[in-house]
Design a protein around this motif. Structure first.
Motif, PDB file in Angstrom:
ATOM      1  N   LEU A   1       2.167  -0.615 -11.328  1.00 39.82           N
ATOM      2  CA  LEU A   1       0.881  -1.257 -11.588  1.00 39.82           C
ATOM      3  C   LEU A   1      -0.306  -0.316 -11.385  1.00 39.82           C
ATOM      4  N   PRO A   2      -0.376   0.468 -10.301  1.00 35.52           N
ATOM      5  CA  PRO A   2      -1.539   1.361 -10.157  1.00 35.52           C
ATOM      6  C   PRO A   2      -1.710   2.329 -11.334  1.00 35.52           C
ATOM      7  N   GLN A   3      -0.611   2.898 -11.811  1.00 37.10           N
ATOM      8  CA  GLN A   3      -0.691   3.806 -12.956  1.00 37.10           C
ATOM      9  C   GLN A   3      -1.097   3.062 -14.222  1.00 37.10           C
ATOM     10  N   LEU A   4      -0.556   1.870 -14.399  1.00 32.68           N
ATOM     11  CA  LEU A   4      -0.904   1.082 -15.582  1.00 32.68           C
ATOM     12  C   LEU A   4      -2.382   0.706 -15.578  1.00 32.68           C
ATOM     13  N   LEU A   5      -2.899   0.332 -14.417  1.00 29.27           N
ATOM     14  CA  LEU A   5      -4.308  -0.056 -14.328  1.00 29.27           C
ATOM     15  C   LEU A   5      -5.254   1.126 -14.502  1.00 29.27           C
ATOM     16  N   ALA A   6      -4.728   2.343 -14.394  1.00 30.00           N
ATOM     17  CA  ALA A   6      -5.552   3.543 -14.581  1.00 30.00           C
ATOM     18  C   ALA A   6      -5.646   3.959 -16.048  1.00 30.00           C
ATOM     19  N   LEU A   7      -4.920   3.287 -16.927  1.00 37.74           N
ATOM     20  CA  LEU A   7      -4.982   3.616 -18.354  1.00 37.74           C
ATOM     21  C   LEU A   7      -6.364   3.287 -18.898  1.00 37.74           C
ATOM     22  N   HIS A   8      -6.751   3.986 -19.953  1.00 40.37           N
ATOM     23  CA  HIS A   8      -8.053   3.733 -20.571  1.00 40.37           C
ATOM     24  C   HIS A   8      -8.001   4.147 -22.029  1.00 40.37           C
ATOM     25  N   GLY A   9      -9.003   3.740 -22.753  1.00 41.68           N
ATOM     26  CA  GLY A   9      -9.103   4.119 -24.161  1.00 41.68           C
ATOM     27  C   GLY A   9      -7.880   3.710 -24.952  1.00 41.68           C
ATOM     28  N   ASP A  10      -7.467   4.563 -25.860  1.00 46.63           N
ATOM     29  CA  ASP A  10      -6.336   4.246 -26.723  1.00 46.63           C
ATOM     30  C   ASP A  10      -5.022   4.737 -26.131  1.00 46.63           C
ATOM     31  N   GLU A  11      -5.050   5.120 -24.872  1.00 50.23           N
ATOM     32  CA  GLU A  11      -3.838   5.583 -24.201  1.00 50.23           C
ATOM     33  C   GLU A  11      -3.025   4.372 -23.767  1.00 50.23           C
ATOM     34  N   GLY A  12      -1.915   4.155 -24.434  1.00 50.99           N
ATOM     35  CA  GLY A  12      -1.019   3.087 -24.010  1.00 50.99           C
ATOM     36  C   GLY A  12      -0.171   3.570 -22.852  1.00 50.99           C
ATOM     37  N   ALA A  13       0.901   2.872 -22.580  1.00 52.98           N
ATOM     38  CA  ALA A  13       1.751   3.188 -21.428  1.00 52.98           C
ATOM     39  C   ALA A  13       2.770   4.286 -21.720  1.00 52.98           C
ATOM     40  N   ARG A  14       2.730   4.862 -22.902  1.00 50.77           N
ATOM     41  CA  ARG A  14       3.710   5.895 -23.280  1.00 50.77           C
ATOM     42  C   ARG A  14       3.753   7.054 -22.279  1.00 50.77           C
ATOM     43  N   SER A  15       2.588   7.454 -21.775  1.00 53.37           N
ATOM     44  CA  SER A  15       2.566   8.573 -20.821  1.00 53.37           C
ATOM     45  C   SER A  15       3.314   8.217 -19.533  1.00 53.37           C
ATOM     46  N   ILE A  16       3.224   6.982 -19.112  1.00 57.36           N
ATOM     47  CA  ILE A  16       3.930   6.549 -17.903  1.00 57.36           C
ATOM     48  C   ILE A  16       5.435   6.525 -18.169  1.00 57.36           C
ATOM     49  N   VAL A  17       5.807   6.047 -19.323  1.00 61.35           N
ATOM     50  CA  VAL A  17       7.224   5.997 -19.687  1.00 61.35           C
ATOM     51  C   VAL A  17       7.808   7.410 -19.718  1.00 61.35           C
ATOM     52  N   LYS A  18       7.042   8.366 -20.228  1.00 57.16           N
ATOM     53  CA  LYS A  18       7.529   9.751 -20.313  1.00 57.16           C
ATOM     54  C   LYS A  18       7.703  10.393 -18.942  1.00 57.16           C
ATOM     55  N   GLN A  19       6.940   9.945 -17.943  1.00 61.15           N
ATOM     56  CA  GLN A  19       6.954  10.575 -16.619  1.00 61.15           C
ATOM     57  C   GLN A  19       8.016  10.015 -15.682  1.00 61.15           C
ATOM     58  N   HIS A  20       8.637   8.898 -16.038  1.00 61.41           N
ATOM     59  CA  HIS A  20       9.529   8.223 -15.106  1.00 61.41           C
ATOM     60  C   HIS A  20      10.867   7.894 -15.744  1.00 61.41           C
ATOM     61  N   GLU A  21      11.828   7.623 -14.870  1.00 63.52           N
ATOM     62  CA  GLU A  21      13.145   7.203 -15.344  1.00 63.52           C
ATOM     63  C   GLU A  21      13.023   5.844 -16.025  1.00 63.52           C
ATOM     64  N   VAL A  22      13.664   5.727 -17.162  1.00 64.51           N
ATOM     65  CA  VAL A  22      13.662   4.486 -17.931  1.00 64.51           C
ATOM     66  C   VAL A  22      15.098   3.996 -18.058  1.00 64.51           C
ATOM     67  N   VAL A  23      15.316   2.753 -17.691  1.00 68.83           N
ATOM     68  CA  VAL A  23      16.613   2.138 -17.927  1.00 68.83           C
ATOM     69  C   VAL A  23      16.636   1.689 -19.380  1.00 68.83           C
TER      70      VAL A  23
END
Length: 192
Positions: A150-172
């Motif tokens: 949640l903290p990382q998601l709430l820091a998103l802005h502009g046209d930046e979706g959550a893709r950057s968070i997905v790229k930085q972390h393990e995804v099941v």
């Protein structure tokens, strides 16, 4: 459903300029061959799998708001929607900050099956921090996030979706047989 309080966040505040360059034709309100609108199908599939859905719209989208409210979604308008998807996502998360996790879905993806959404929710229940559907070696949408992000998601802005968070972390990756995870409505031809 398990013990986690999971909420669907339906992002439906874009202008859809690839569908209609003028932005005057709301692609989400276009009819599908099987009946109903693009937006209604997207919302119904989320609601079939999750007890709560927060739908994020741009201000003044009264027809969409009425349709979503009638289906049982919590409808919220994002004043900053034109700043991009990141702003809309943050807005939706703030309306549902009480949740233990979220399945973030796109309003222009009406063919994602409820079973896929339920499988993502189950992955969160089983301890995943991020879960995405996958088929034939490719990831699709929607994507589920646990409260840990949640903290990382709430820091998103502009046209930046959550893709950057997905790229930085393990995804099941949740294996699904659902071509809808790749199918969005970007042009009138996609409605067929």
């Amino acid at each position: 459903m398990g013990s986690l309080r999971l909420v669907g966040v339906l992002l439906a505040a874009g202008r859809g300029r690839r569908f209609d360059a003028s932005g005057s034709c709301n692609k989400l309100m276009q009819p599908l061959p099987a009946g109903g609108t693009v937006l209604a199908a997207s919302a119904r599939h989320l609601l079939a799998a999750l007890p709560e859905v927060v739908a994020v719209l741009r201000p003044g989208d009264d027809a969409a708001a009425a349709e979503l409210a009638a289906l049982g979604c919590l409808v919220t308008e994002c004043a900053d929607a034109d700043m991009g998807m990141g702003c809309s996502l943050v807005h939706g998360l703030r309306q549902s900050g009480y949740a233990d996790g979220w399945v973030v879905a796109l309003g222009d993806m009406p063919y994602v099956q409820p079973a896929t959404i339920a499988a993502l929710a189950q992955a969160l229940e089983e301890g995943a921090d991020i879960a995405a559907p996958a088929s034939e070696g490719k990831r699709g949408n929607p994507v589920a996030f646990s409260r840990r992000h949640l903290p990382q998601l709430l820091a998103l802005h502009g046209d930046e979706g959550a893709r950057s968070i997905v790229k930085q972390h393990e995804v099941v990756e949740v294996a699904v047989n659902d071509p809808g995870i790749f199918r969005d409505i970007d042009s009138p031809a996609d409605l067929q």
